[in-house]
Each structure stands twice: as structure tokens, then as C-alpha cells.
Design a protein around this motif. Structure first.
Motif, PDB file in Angstrom:
ATOM      1  N   GLY A 168      44.944  31.477  38.640  1.00  0.00           N
ATOM      2  CA  GLY A 168      46.001  30.589  38.252  1.00  0.00           C
ATOM      3  C   GLY A 168      46.900  29.897  38.947  1.00  0.00           C
ATOM      4  O   GLY A 168      47.242  30.339  40.255  1.00  0.00           O
ATOM      5  N   THR A 169      47.712  28.969  38.552  1.00  0.00           N
ATOM      6  CA  THR A 169      48.815  28.360  39.506  1.00  0.00           C
ATOM      7  C   THR A 169      49.901  29.180  39.876  1.00  0.00           C
ATOM      8  O   THR A 169      50.201  29.105  40.924  1.00  0.00           O
ATOM      9  CB  THR A 169      49.099  27.102  38.532  1.00  0.00           C
ATOM     10  N   THR A 170      50.249  30.019  38.912  1.00  0.00           N
ATOM     11  CA  THR A 170      51.362  30.969  39.362  1.00  0.00           C
ATOM     12  C   THR A 170      50.903  31.836  40.409  1.00  0.00           C
ATOM     13  O   THR A 170      51.529  32.012  41.405  1.00  0.00           O
ATOM     14  CB  THR A 170      51.578  32.066  37.980  1.00  0.00           C
ATOM     15  N   TRP A 171      49.646  32.526  40.369  1.00  0.00           N
ATOM     16  CA  TRP A 171      49.219  33.214  41.602  1.00  0.00           C
ATOM     17  C   TRP A 171      49.104  32.254  42.856  1.00  0.00           C
ATOM     18  O   TRP A 171      49.718  33.004  43.929  1.00  0.00           O
ATOM     19  CB  TRP A 171      47.631  33.698  41.314  1.00  0.00           C
ATOM     20  N   ARG A 172      48.504  31.234  42.762  1.00  0.00           N
ATOM     21  CA  ARG A 172      48.712  30.401  44.059  1.00  0.00           C
ATOM     22  C   ARG A 172      49.826  30.037  44.486  1.00  0.00           C
ATOM     23  O   ARG A 172      50.095  29.882  45.675  1.00  0.00           O
ATOM     24  CB  ARG A 172      47.728  29.037  43.707  1.00  0.00           C
ATOM     25  N   LYS A 173      50.951  30.067  43.760  1.00  0.00           N
ATOM     26  CA  LYS A 173      52.322  29.571  44.075  1.00  0.00           C
ATOM     27  C   LYS A 173      52.940  30.769  44.539  1.00  0.00           C
ATOM     28  O   LYS A 173      54.221  30.928  45.152  1.00  0.00           O
ATOM     29  CB  LYS A 173      53.100  28.792  43.274  1.00  0.00           C
ATOM     30  N   LEU A 174      52.726  32.194  44.324  1.00  0.00           N
ATOM     31  CA  LEU A 174      53.045  33.314  44.709  1.00  0.00           C
ATOM     32  C   LEU A 174      53.225  33.502  46.466  1.00  0.00           C
ATOM     33  O   LEU A 174      52.198  33.220  47.039  1.00  0.00           O
ATOM     34  CB  LEU A 174      52.347  34.497  44.071  1.00  0.00           C
ATOM     35  N   ASP A 175      54.204  34.001  46.742  1.00  0.00           N
ATOM     36  CA  ASP A 175      54.495  34.494  48.048  1.00  0.00           C
ATOM     37  C   ASP A 175      53.358  35.368  48.818  1.00  0.00           C
ATOM     38  O   ASP A 175      52.984  36.269  48.153  1.00  0.00           O
ATOM     39  CB  ASP A 175      55.732  34.969  48.240  1.00  0.00           C
ATOM     40  N   PRO A 176      52.691  34.549  49.681  1.00  0.00           N
ATOM     41  CA  PRO A 176      51.572  35.386  50.327  1.00  0.00           C
ATOM     42  C   PRO A 176      51.980  36.991  50.509  1.00  0.00           C
ATOM     43  O   PRO A 176      51.020  37.775  50.645  1.00  0.00           O
ATOM     44  CB  PRO A 176      51.156  34.738  51.654  1.00  0.00           C
ATOM     45  N   ALA A 177      52.994  37.148  51.201  1.00  0.00           N
ATOM     46  CA  ALA A 177      53.593  38.755  51.171  1.00  0.00           C
ATOM     47  C   ALA A 177      53.605  39.575  50.123  1.00  0.00           C
ATOM     48  O   ALA A 177      53.062  40.761  50.094  1.00  0.00           O
ATOM     49  CB  ALA A 177      54.720  38.712  51.962  1.00  0.00           C
TER      50      ALA A 177
END
Length: 117
Positions: free
Chosen positions: A61-70
Motif C-alpha cells: 500500500g501507499t502508506t508502506w511505500r511512503k514510510l521512512d526506509p529506516a
């Protein structure tokens, strides 16, 4: 036998499909919108205990993709409940609770078996 509870978000396409399927099959259920009706950590913990955290966490989902990679890099069974409480849209939808049987996602064949139709 308790009425099944379908957890999700009203405008989610997969939730709409599940609701439509349940309505077509004349299955009585209660809809719980995780945004407006809320969530608690015990609810999420029960889903994770039953289905596994990797299945409950939606990584497409979009929320996961926008989450900080760290943050993504350090998600684990130990911290996923807090993450899902903070970002309920990262819960794979819908979650169906049918008398304690937790089903994550929607597949008509799976629902057919679950409801003995």
C-alpha cells in the motif's frame, strides 16, 4: 454464534468487494471501520497471533511505500503492533473475525468455505 465482524476502511476497493460478496450471499455481519470506529492493540495482537504479523502488515500500500526506509528495515514482531496502531491503513484489508477465526484479505473461495456456502 456471534455475528461476524468485518474490519476495514469504507473506501477500500477490496473491502467493498468483501461487503458486496457478503451482502449477495445474505450473510449478516457487522462492519467496523478502523479509521472511524478505532482500533486497540489487543485487537491487532489477536489478528497477529492468529494470522501472523507478516500477513496482517500490508507492504504493497501507499502508506508502506511512503514510510521512512529506516522504519521499514526494523519492522518486526516486536514492534509491528505499535506501527499498525499509528498507521491503521497498513493493515491488510479486510480482516474478518468469524467466531475467532481470523481471515486477512478477501478471496471469494475462502469466504465460501468459511461460511459453508
Amino acid at each position: 454464534m456471534a455475528e461476524p465482524i468485518l474490519y476495514g476502511i469504507k473506501n477500500c476497493d477490496t473491502v467493498k468487494k468483501a461487503r458486496h460478496w457478503l451482502d449477495e450471499q445474505q450473510v449478516s455481519y457487522r462492519f467496523h471501520d478502523v479509521r472511524t470506529d478505532g482500533l486497540d492493540s489487543q485487537m491487532i495482537e489477536r489478528w497477529i497471533t492468529t494470522a501472523g504479523w507478516e500477513k496482517v502488515l500490508n507492504k504493497v500500500g501507499t502508506t508502506w511505500r511512503k514510510l521512512d526506509p529506516a522504519v521499514k528495515e526494523h519492522v518486526s514482531a516486536d514492534n509491528v503492533v505499535d506501527l499498525l496502531m499509528k498507521y491503521p491503513t497498513m493493515i491488510k484489508r479486510p480482516v474478518l473475525d468469524q467466531n475467532g477465526t481470523i481471515t486477512v484479505g478477501f478471496r471469494p473461495d475462502q469466504y465460501t468455505l468459511l461460511f459453508n456456502l
